[in-house]
Scaffold this motif. Structure first.
Motif, PDB file in Angstrom:
ATOM      1  N   ILE A  14      -5.284 -11.059   0.449  1.00 24.49           N
ATOM      2  CA  ILE A  14      -6.381 -11.542  -0.391  1.00 24.49           C
ATOM      3  C   ILE A  14      -5.764 -11.923  -1.725  1.00 24.49           C
ATOM      4  O   ILE A  14      -5.320 -11.078  -2.478  1.00 24.49           O
ATOM      5  N   GLY A  15      -5.700 -13.210  -1.952  1.00 23.76           N
ATOM      6  CA  GLY A  15      -5.062 -13.691  -3.162  1.00 23.76           C
ATOM      7  C   GLY A  15      -3.571 -13.876  -2.929  1.00 23.76           C
ATOM      8  O   GLY A  15      -2.950 -13.121  -2.169  1.00 23.76           O
ATOM      9  N   ARG A  16      -3.008 -14.863  -3.572  1.00 22.90           N
ATOM     10  CA  ARG A  16      -1.592 -15.133  -3.409  1.00 22.90           C
ATOM     11  C   ARG A  16      -0.770 -14.158  -4.246  1.00 22.90           C
ATOM     12  O   ARG A  16      -1.050 -13.970  -5.426  1.00 22.90           O
ATOM     13  N   GLN A  17       0.180 -13.533  -3.634  1.00 17.16           N
ATOM     14  CA  GLN A  17       1.105 -12.612  -4.323  1.00 17.16           C
ATOM     15  C   GLN A  17       0.407 -11.492  -5.096  1.00 17.16           C
ATOM     16  O   GLN A  17       0.873 -11.052  -6.136  1.00 17.16           O
ATOM     17  N   THR A  18      -0.741 -11.062  -4.596  1.00 16.36           N
ATOM     18  CA  THR A  18      -1.382  -9.925  -5.252  1.00 16.36           C
ATOM     19  C   THR A  18      -0.950  -8.633  -4.581  1.00 16.36           C
ATOM     20  O   THR A  18      -1.157  -7.549  -5.101  1.00 16.36           O
ATOM     21  N   GLY A  19      -0.389  -8.772  -3.383  1.00 13.35           N
ATOM     22  CA  GLY A  19       0.054  -7.589  -2.657  1.00 13.35           C
ATOM     23  C   GLY A  19      -1.041  -6.924  -1.849  1.00 13.35           C
ATOM     24  O   GLY A  19      -0.812  -5.900  -1.224  1.00 13.35           O
ATOM     25  N   TRP A  20      -2.252  -7.496  -1.863  1.00 14.71           N
ATOM     26  CA  TRP A  20      -3.324  -6.872  -1.088  1.00 14.71           C
ATOM     27  C   TRP A  20      -3.306  -7.368   0.351  1.00 14.71           C
ATOM     28  O   TRP A  20      -4.146  -8.125   0.784  1.00 14.71           O
ATOM     29  N   GLY A  21      -2.293  -6.929   1.082  1.00 14.84           N
ATOM     30  CA  GLY A  21      -2.214  -7.215   2.505  1.00 14.84           C
ATOM     31  C   GLY A  21      -3.183  -6.314   3.253  1.00 14.84           C
ATOM     32  O   GLY A  21      -3.918  -5.527   2.643  1.00 14.84           O
ATOM     33  N   TYR A  47     -14.010  -5.244  -4.586  1.00 16.80           N
ATOM     34  CA  TYR A  47     -12.817  -6.014  -4.268  1.00 16.80           C
ATOM     35  C   TYR A  47     -11.753  -5.786  -5.325  1.00 16.80           C
ATOM     36  O   TYR A  47     -12.060  -5.445  -6.463  1.00 16.80           O
ATOM     37  N   PRO A  48     -10.519  -5.997  -4.955  1.00 14.72           N
ATOM     38  CA  PRO A  48      -9.439  -5.846  -5.934  1.00 14.72           C
ATOM     39  C   PRO A  48      -9.711  -6.738  -7.138  1.00 14.72           C
ATOM     40  O   PRO A  48     -10.187  -7.854  -6.987  1.00 14.72           O
ATOM     41  N   VAL A  79     -13.099   1.775 -11.715  1.00 10.12           N
ATOM     42  CA  VAL A  79     -13.520   2.829 -10.796  1.00 10.12           C
ATOM     43  C   VAL A  79     -12.782   2.756  -9.466  1.00 10.12           C
ATOM     44  O   VAL A  79     -12.241   3.744  -8.975  1.00 10.12           O
ATOM     45  N   SER A  80     -12.761   1.559  -8.873  1.00 11.34           N
ATOM     46  CA  SER A  80     -12.178   1.441  -7.542  1.00 11.34           C
ATOM     47  C   SER A  80     -10.700   1.093  -7.608  1.00 11.34           C
ATOM     48  O   SER A  80      -9.907   1.566  -6.804  1.00 11.34           O
ATOM     49  N   ASN A  81     -10.348   0.260  -8.576  1.00 12.84           N
ATOM     50  CA  ASN A  81      -8.977  -0.247  -8.593  1.00 12.84           C
ATOM     51  C   ASN A  81      -7.932   0.795  -8.959  1.00 12.84           C
ATOM     52  O   ASN A  81      -6.867   0.822  -8.362  1.00 12.84           O
ATOM     53  N   VAL A  82      -8.266   1.651  -9.904  1.00 12.86           N
ATOM     54  CA  VAL A  82      -7.253   2.620 -10.331  1.00 12.86           C
ATOM     55  C   VAL A  82      -6.835   3.566  -9.201  1.00 12.86           C
ATOM     56  O   VAL A  82      -5.653   3.641  -8.865  1.00 12.86           O
ATOM     57  N   PRO A  83      -7.794   4.278  -8.567  1.00 13.07           N
ATOM     58  CA  PRO A  83      -7.328   5.163  -7.492  1.00 13.07           C
ATOM     59  C   PRO A  83      -6.679   4.399  -6.340  1.00 13.07           C
ATOM     60  O   PRO A  83      -5.643   4.825  -5.810  1.00 13.07           O
ATOM     61  N   ALA A  84      -7.254   3.246  -5.973  1.00 14.74           N
ATOM     62  CA  ALA A  84      -6.701   2.499  -4.842  1.00 14.74           C
ATOM     63  C   ALA A  84      -5.269   2.065  -5.124  1.00 14.74           C
ATOM     64  O   ALA A  84      -4.405   2.133  -4.245  1.00 14.74           O
ATOM     65  N   ARG A  85      -4.998   1.677  -6.337  1.00 11.21           N
ATOM     66  CA  ARG A  85      -3.641   1.240  -6.672  1.00 11.21           C
ATOM     67  C   ARG A  85      -2.654   2.402  -6.642  1.00 11.21           C
ATOM     68  O   ARG A  85      -1.476   2.224  -6.314  1.00 11.21           O
ATOM     69  N   VAL A  86      -3.145   3.581  -7.005  1.00 14.00           N
ATOM     70  CA  VAL A  86      -2.260   4.739  -6.989  1.00 14.00           C
ATOM     71  C   VAL A  86      -1.731   4.981  -5.577  1.00 14.00           C
ATOM     72  O   VAL A  86      -0.547   5.253  -5.383  1.00 14.00           O
ATOM     73  N   LEU A  87      -2.600   4.821  -4.570  1.00 11.77           N
ATOM     74  CA  LEU A  87      -2.158   5.077  -3.204  1.00 11.77           C
ATOM     75  C   LEU A  87      -1.538   3.857  -2.544  1.00 11.77           C
ATOM     76  O   LEU A  87      -0.484   3.936  -1.936  1.00 11.77           O
ATOM     77  N   ALA A  88      -2.218   2.702  -2.667  1.00 15.87           N
ATOM     78  CA  ALA A  88      -1.786   1.548  -1.882  1.00 15.87           C
ATOM     79  C   ALA A  88      -0.575   0.856  -2.495  1.00 15.87           C
ATOM     80  O   ALA A  88       0.202   0.227  -1.791  1.00 15.87           O
ATOM     81  N   GLN A  89      -0.436   0.973  -3.812  1.00 14.02           N
ATOM     82  CA  GLN A  89       0.701   0.377  -4.522  1.00 14.02           C
ATOM     83  C   GLN A  89       0.992  -1.045  -4.070  1.00 14.02           C
ATOM     84  O   GLN A  89       2.069  -1.341  -3.532  1.00 14.02           O
ATOM     85  N   PRO A  90       0.016  -1.942  -4.285  1.00 14.75           N
ATOM     86  CA  PRO A  90       0.209  -3.313  -3.771  1.00 14.75           C
ATOM     87  C   PRO A  90       1.458  -3.990  -4.318  1.00 14.75           C
ATOM     88  O   PRO A  90       2.041  -4.825  -3.636  1.00 14.75           O
ATOM     89  N   LEU A  91       1.858  -3.634  -5.524  1.00 22.57           N
ATOM     90  CA  LEU A  91       3.041  -4.291  -6.086  1.00 22.57           C
ATOM     91  C   LEU A  91       4.221  -3.328  -6.192  1.00 22.57           C
ATOM     92  O   LEU A  91       5.002  -3.383  -7.132  1.00 22.57           O
ATOM     93  N   GLY A  92       4.277  -2.378  -5.259  1.00 22.50           N
ATOM     94  CA  GLY A  92       5.378  -1.430  -5.283  1.00 22.50           C
ATOM     95  C   GLY A  92       5.041  -0.211  -6.115  1.00 22.50           C
ATOM     96  O   GLY A  92       4.017  -0.172  -6.818  1.00 22.50           O
ATOM     97  N   GLY A  93       5.885   0.818  -6.018  1.00 15.65           N
ATOM     98  CA  GLY A  93       5.551   2.112  -6.599  1.00 15.65           C
ATOM     99  C   GLY A  93       5.767   2.221  -8.091  1.00 15.65           C
ATOM    100  O   GLY A  93       5.318   3.180  -8.713  1.00 15.65           O
TER     101      GLY A  93
END
Lengths: 284, 373, 291
Positions: A56-63, A204-205, A230-244
């Motif tokens: 979703i989105g180019r180079q956002t890392g949300w595979g 959505y991201p 609300v949604s983006n912060v926790p999701a990013r902590v786990l999913a790490q779309p752009l690496g850790g």
């Protein structure tokens, strides 16, 4: 000064709700099923979308895997809100309409607390478990994918839980603010709709808004009504779309999350208090 | 998130002391009344809906409101241990006054102290010391046994466990509902539910109790039971009770003092007997007369004959004329029995209400009276 | 039936219609806010699809004037957004908030009795009420709708459709109102047999959301492993959202379009008859049980 034990009162609420739920068992099961199927449909939609696109989105890392962790997070937060607050917010509007808020005002306990928690809708917790399962599954996928540079430890889990908590607090505050407006509007039939529409933005991201007039939404829902956090912060902590690796932006967002939780709670209290002043107690 | 009242431990002993004293002779008894109302006023804005589709569409953009003066400059004192009734027609402002006293709504102007507290500040300290029961609304959880709602109140009011158990058992016994404690409230009859509502309100032993039409819709037996209970409870605890009711029976049975409220103002404040003295100049006389039916012919000519049913005749007569008329009759007829009584209280009250309504005709035509504060 | 009878009937309906409109106008703030809110999900949809199309398009096309150039299931990015906007129009006709639960509640709490006593037909009453509500809704919503569509005019690449398509489009919209109304009435009437219809309503909502094209264009539905795409063709749901939108956007054309319209008429008739049947059976059952 005698103080009621807020914990005891809450536990009594939870217990009473459980007794009630269990006396309508069929209804309980149907509620579980329906909220689960709603989530399943949501899942289906994105499965279909990922048939056509791999991100979703180019180079956002949300595979696919990252996004489903995001989705799972949404389910968990939504489910917590629906379990603990949704019915109460609706009931609060109803109490204003019927004048039953009188009773809440009489009790020697914080009124906002008293109207926020009386009903615990246990059936809605089903989605939180589903979300958890989805997250564990896709996290496992990600961790076994050598192309992803995941940085995962027990601290990620703690951070995740903490930020989910902050997010839930923000959402709770938004809901109380919305519900309080029924005092002025008389009836607030749109409370549910309003809620649905507002939460639409946080599903959505946040990267998808980063273009054109989307930036206006992005700014509004990050800084003014901070539901994107609300949604983006926790999701990013786990999913790490752009690496850790946490960059400056990640730290900013994380700080925002905490500030947002405290700030929105404070605002909700103010709005609630002002609203109570306008309460006119409908006669029966 | 949770507003804690940081009053510290100092006031704990204060409260305990007040509580203790309040049971017998409240400490404030010496200094002031338990309820003090000074020039209290409250008005509502009501949306004036117009008829017709176009009027409605216009209403979308501009709305007309009407001011309704629910409580108009009321002043009143209630002493500890009094059992006071608010009496008045529908919409007279009784319930609004109770709501002001319990702090549920804020007044437009005026001042009020209950046990030294301003009700609408809603301090926890105040809220722990009174209770409000509304006959038309219920606070118990509909789908749960009353016992669970009671337990919740125990936590909310922080009633010590042993005290709670004792009070609950005592109240349940007095009202004879112990066997119903485990039944979901929705399965109880109206009367049973009202009893449970009362118990829920009394569990924290309030010093002041507001009852808004506690017997509304109940059958005679349940009404009577609740009256008896309230009487017994008040005699035992000596707490202060303010009650509104439509049923004269409630008031006759319970209250020494009646405050008549009509059109938002106090119309009368005194005992029931006072009302009759003040508002009814008549007595009802019933005579039993021996002899043939013909003797009644003369009596039938009396003004205001209510009923002739030989050998009895019943008529209404001005209070001042009672002595003269009776002595006339006694000298003419063979009277076997005489009963002189006051007219039924309901009738007197109805007259009072009509008078009250006649006195102040129209709210809107008197902007100075209905004035916005 | 003589003229006075019909006259009486007409006045009755007219009075009822007026009452319904009045009732609707009382809660004005709710109303205006509600209408504007309706467009918010579309706004997120725009950005979501923008991001998705962005990922499937050639580099650099995303921020060009015409948006990303990729295609998904025959839809361009503008086409997709135009579709969602048109679905809002369809749904403005076909959605019936509160109808099912309203009927079910009336059955449950016995309010239905008044329709058994008075010489008025419940479904008819509800229909008049609904028409009134919808009209008021259009009256107030017209302005925000016009504004949004004017702002989004660029998404409608091919402009206005030819007159015959326009005709089918409008007809299908009106029919979708009737279809939505009678379909949901039927579900509500099931309350005569099962008192708890909330779960049933929910299942309906779910199916409607998924199969009507409300959530995404039906072309996206998979054909394998189950042929969902083929399946929805035989369902009434697609006329509630997808069909009018697809007609307007030229996704359904020619003979197929007319066939669709005929199918829609059939479905409407089917549900009118079904609702009549359910009502008469339900009332019989209801009075049989003595309320």
């Amino acid at each position: 000064m005698i103080q009621p034990s807020y914990l005891n009162v809450f536990l009594t609420f939870a217990k009473n709700s459980m007794i009630r739920d269990m006396s309508f068992r069929m209804n309980f099961i149907l509620q579980c099923i329906s909220s689960l199927s709603w989530a399943a449909m949501n899942y289906g939609l994105f499965l279909i979308i990922y048939q056509f696109s791999d991100s979703i989105g180019r180079q956002t890392g949300w595979g696919e895997s990252e996004f489903f962790i995001f989705l799972g997070t949404i389910w968990i937060i939504n489910s917590l809100i629906q379990t603990f607050f949704m019915a109460n917010a609706t009931e609060f509007s109803e109490m204003i309409r019927t004048g039953n808020l009188d009773f809440a005002l009489l009790k020697p306990i914080d009124t906002q607390f008293l109207i926020s928690f009386p009903r615990v809708n246990w059936a809605q917790l089903a989605n939180a478990f589903l979300g958890l399962a989805v997250i564990i599954f896709y996290l496992h996928q990600l961790l076994n994918d050598p192309s992803k540079k995941m940085d995962f430890s027990i601290w990620s889990v703690f951070a995740y839980v903490f930020f989910v908590f902050c997010g839930t607090v923000v959402m709770y505050s938004v809901m109380i603010i919305l519900a309080s407006t029924s005092i002025w509007m008389g009836r607030n039939q749109n409370l549910h709709n309003f809620w649905f529409y507002i939460t639409n933005f946080y599903r959505y991201p946040m990267e998808i808004y980063e273009r054109g007039i989307g930036w206006a939404l992005w700014g509004t829902f990050t800084f003014v009504v901070p539901i994107l956090v609300v949604s983006n912060v926790p999701a990013r902590v786990l999913a790490q779309p752009l690496g850790g690796h946490w960059g400056l932006w990640d730290w900013t967002l994380a700080t925002m999350s905490v500030v947002a939780a405290a700030g929105s709670l404070w605002v909700s209290r103010c709005v609630f208090r002002v609203a109570l002043k306008s309460y006119r107690s409908a006669s029966s | 998130m949770i507003a804690l009242d940081y009053s510290g431990s100092l006031s704990f002993s204060n409260l305990a002391q007040t509580r203790l004293l309040a049971c017998k002779h409240p400490i404030y008894n010496l200094a002031m009344s338990i309820i003090e109302i000074n020039h209290l006023s409250k008005s509502y804005r009501v949306y004036q809906k117009q008829e017709g589709v176009w009027a409605s569409i216009r209403g979308l953009f501009r709305r007309e409101y009407r001011e309704v003066q629910a409580v108009r400059d009321i002043s009143l004192q209630v002493e500890p241990g009094e059992f006071v009734a608010f009496l008045g027609p529908n919409g007279a402002g009784k319930t609004t006054t109770l709501k002001l006293l319990s702090g549920v709504i804020n007044p437009d102007s005026g001042d009020c102290r209950v046990m030294g507290h301003v009700p609408w500040e809603r301090e926890n300290e105040y809220r722990r010391r009174f209770a409000l029961v509304m006959g038309q609304k219920n606070q118990l959880w509909w789908d749960l046994p009353a016992a669970e709602s009671f337990r919740l109140n125990q936590h909310i009011y922080a009633v010590p466990l042993d005290e709670f158990d004792r009070t609950r058992d005592e109240l349940c016994e007095m009202l004879d509902v112990t066997h119903l404690l485990g039944q979901p409230v929705r399965e109880l009859s109206l009367g049973e539910r009202m009893k449970m509502e009362l118990i829920a309100a009394l569990l924290h032993s309030p010093e002041v109790l507001f009852l808004d039409e506690p017997t509304i819709g109940l059958d005679v037996v349940a009404q009577h039971k609740i009256q008896q209970f309230l009487k017994a409870y008040q005699e035992e605890r000596k707490n202060t009770i303010v009650l509104t009711s439509h049923y004269m029976k409630d008031i006759q049975a319970l209250c020494q003092r009646v405050v008549i409220i009509a059109q938002g103002s106090i119309f009368h404040d005194g005992s029931l007997d006072d009302i009759i003295d003040r508002f009814s100049g008549d007595k009802i006389v019933t005579l039993q007369i021996g002899g043939p039916d013909e003797v009644f012919q003369g009596l039938r000519k009396l003004p205001n004959v209510l009923e002739v049913e030989p050998p009895r005749i019943k008529f209404r007569i001005g209070r001042d004329d009672v002595a003269r008329t009776l002595s006339d009759i006694l000298s003419t007829y063979a009277v076997e029995d005489i009963v002189v009584e006051d007219p039924p209280i309901e009738e007197v009250i109805a007259k009072v209400f009509t008078d009250a309504q006649g006195g102040q005709v129209d709210d809107e035509s008197h902007p100075d009276i209905a004035g916005v504060s | 039936m003589d003229a006075t009878h019909w006259y009486g009937r007409a006045t009755l309906w007219w009075t009822f219609f007026q009452i319904s409109i009045n009732e609707r106008l009382v809660y004005r703030i709710d109303f205006v806010i509600g209408t504007l809110m309706r467009f918010l999900p579309t706004l997120t949809q725009v950005f979501l699809w923008w991001a998705i199309f962005d990922a499937v398009s050639s580099a650099g096309s995303a921020d060009s004037a015409s948006g990303p150039d990729g295609k998904i299931a025959g839809y361009t990015f503008s086409g997709m957004i135009a579709y969602y906007l048109m679905v809002i129009i369809s749904r403005a006709f076909s959605s019936m908030p509160g109808l099912t639960t309203g009927i079910a509640n009336q059955v449950r709490n016995g309010e239905i009795k008044k329709f058994l006593i008075q010489p008025v037909d419940m479904i008819g009453c509800l229909l008049v009420q609904r028409v009134a509500h919808k009209l008021v809704y259009y009256l107030i919503a017209a302005l925000p709708f016009a504004l949004v569509f004017w702002m989004c005019g660029d998404f409608f690449v091919s402009g206005w459709p030819p007159p015959d398509v326009m005709f089918v489009f409008i007809t299908s919209l009106l029919l979708s109102f009737l279809l939505g109304f009678y379909l949901e009435s039927c579900i509500g009437l099931i309350a005569f047999w099962f008192l708890e219809v909330t779960s049933l309503t929910f299942i309906y909502m779910l199916l409607n959301f998924l199969l009507s094209g409300h959530m995404f264009p039906l072309e996206l539905l998979p054909t394998k492993p189950i042929d969902l795409r083929g399946f929805v063709e035989f369902m009434p749901f697609k006329y509630l959202a997808y069909f009018p939108a697809a007609v307007f956007l030229g996704k359904v054309e020619g003979a197929e379009m007319w066939r669709g319209l005929v199918m829609e008429v059939m479905w409407v008739l089917f549900f009118i008859l079904l609702s009549r049947w359910l009502w008469s059976r339900g009332v019989k059952r209801y009075s049989g049980f003595g309320g």
